[in-house]
Design an enzyme around this catalytic site. Sequence first.
Site, PDB file in Angstrom:
ATOM      1  N   ASP A  93     -23.358  54.973  31.503  1.00 45.38           N
ATOM      2  CA  ASP A  93     -24.052  55.195  30.235  1.00 45.38           C
ATOM      3  C   ASP A  93     -23.326  56.217  29.365  1.00 45.38           C
ATOM      4  OD1 ASP A  93     -26.098  53.411  30.431  1.00 45.38           O
ATOM      5  OD2 ASP A  93     -27.630  54.864  31.019  1.00 45.38           O
ATOM      6  N   GLN A 131     -33.554  54.277  34.612  1.00 49.80           N
ATOM      7  CA  GLN A 131     -33.768  53.143  33.721  1.00 49.80           C
ATOM      8  C   GLN A 131     -35.229  52.997  33.329  1.00 49.80           C
ATOM      9  OE1 GLN A 131     -31.189  51.239  32.283  1.00 49.80           O
ATOM     10  NE2 GLN A 131     -30.309  53.096  33.148  1.00 49.80           N
ATOM     11  N   GLU A 141     -28.612  43.675  34.195  1.00 46.81           N
ATOM     12  CA  GLU A 141     -27.809  44.431  33.236  1.00 46.81           C
ATOM     13  C   GLU A 141     -26.964  45.463  33.994  1.00 46.81           C
ATOM     14  OE1 GLU A 141     -28.507  47.441  29.433  1.00 46.81           O
ATOM     15  OE2 GLU A 141     -30.121  47.054  30.852  1.00 46.81           O
ATOM     16  N   HIS A 142     -27.619  46.249  34.830  1.00 53.22           N
ATOM     17  CA  HIS A 142     -26.948  47.227  35.687  1.00 53.22           C
ATOM     18  C   HIS A 142     -27.232  46.868  37.146  1.00 53.22           C
ATOM     19  CE1 HIS A 142     -28.321  49.478  32.009  1.00 53.22           C
ATOM     20  NE2 HIS A 142     -27.022  49.766  31.976  1.00 53.22           N
ATOM     21  N   HIS A 187     -36.391  54.563  30.062  1.00 48.39           N
ATOM     22  CA  HIS A 187     -35.994  54.011  28.754  1.00 48.39           C
ATOM     23  C   HIS A 187     -37.207  53.559  27.958  1.00 48.39           C
ATOM     24  CE1 HIS A 187     -31.693  54.006  28.120  1.00 48.39           C
ATOM     25  NE2 HIS A 187     -31.487  53.705  29.382  1.00 48.39           N
ATOM     26  N   HIS A 204      -3.973  11.024  11.070  1.00 42.71           N
ATOM     27  CA  HIS A 204      -3.439  11.962  12.060  1.00 42.71           C
ATOM     28  C   HIS A 204      -2.128  11.430  12.630  1.00 42.71           C
ATOM     29  CE1 HIS A 204      -7.379  13.807  11.869  1.00 42.71           C
ATOM     30  NE2 HIS A 204      -7.035  14.720  12.772  1.00 42.71           N
TER      31      HIS A 204
END
Length: 431
Positions: free
Chosen positions: A356, A255, A322-323, A258, A415
């Site tokens: 991934d 990661q 996230e992970h 990235h 109504h």
Amino acid sequence: MRRLINPRPQEITECLTRPELQSNNLKDLVTKMRKDILFRGDIALIDYTARYDRVNIRNLVMEKDEIEAFAATVSPELKEAIQSAAKNISRFHESQRIEVKKIETAPGVVCWQEQKAIEKVGLYIPGGTAPLFSTVLMLGLPAQIAGCKEIVLCTPPNQEGKIAPAIAYAAQVAGITKIVTVGGVQAIIAMAYGTESIPSVDKIFGPGNQYVTAAKQLVGMDKCAIDMPAGPSEVMVMADKSAYPAFVAADLLSQAEHGSDSQVILVTDHEPLLDAVEEEVNKQLEALGRKALANDALTNSVMIYVDGQDKMVDIANQYAAEHLIIATENPSDIATQIRHAGSVFMGHYTPESAGDYASGTNHTLPTNGWARSYSGVNLDAFTKKITYQEISAVGLQSIGNTIEVMAAAESLDAHKNAVTVRLKQLSSNEI
């Protein structure tokens, strides 16, 4: 990587803070670009591509034969890998179809819900130094399975004004025919509002940097839906004495590479693991092609030792990664305690990179703590749900009084009357 030993709550909160791009005028820049693109359309997109991607292009939309030519250059080995991953991704997302169930909530009152595809969707695929062709599969395949009628894919061009061949091939596998060579903020705005060459869409999907995220949030408040406010990638690894230091280091670096704004965190209840993992990180880092980016990301990152798995779980839920990788002897027991995470990877032989690419789950996930309230992309993300109800005469008689009483209590006379007139007809046998 920074190291903390049994940190105090305030220290944990501080070290879990995500890195942010230092840009005070981010929102202003995106707003200015939106105004310009709305006014100048394709010309503005061409100008921004020249400015930010440093390439001059004239045809924003790729021709079919051009896509086919790029796709044809992909190696047989990579084609086979993409096809294999696509099968798993399709299989997992096909399983998410919802069967229509009609429910009789009261005698004569039948209600049900149906999934309907979002008609037009836009997919943003990052390019640059790491063209994410895998994201084409993660977004394009669910869109096709859902039945979206129009799919627009935007991705930035390289220095030659072209896209990565693997993106073209993945688009073919996913059944996508409209590829636009535009990236960044300008791509998001173009898909939201439309230009001469790019149709506007109903929802935009895809990861990106903080500029792309800001653009998605802006158009999401004004013009079209977005998948989630996703930003830089992140991973948290929970590890105990059973963990393999080399595996943990590899997962952290996967990661970190990235980008410099990514963040990786190790949480362990086995203090000797800190030294072992740090040694492996330094060793493996030297072999990475994206060493500089990964090294920058490690400055945003931390290794935390706490006394006991309960504290590890508390930190994981606080971070809402996230992970989240659970590299422990009892990953299933810990997983049941996780309340906030985009995607969970259980056991020593489940690397995050499996999700991934090829396990089948979607890798488009909420970052920056948004896992507390957002799900990752799934089949539902490409659909909307319409509710239906059908009420017989008997059904209206069974719930009519309830409606009348509630409507009257809210002072909504019309109504109430919509029910009353029908009940009067029923009581007089007119229908």
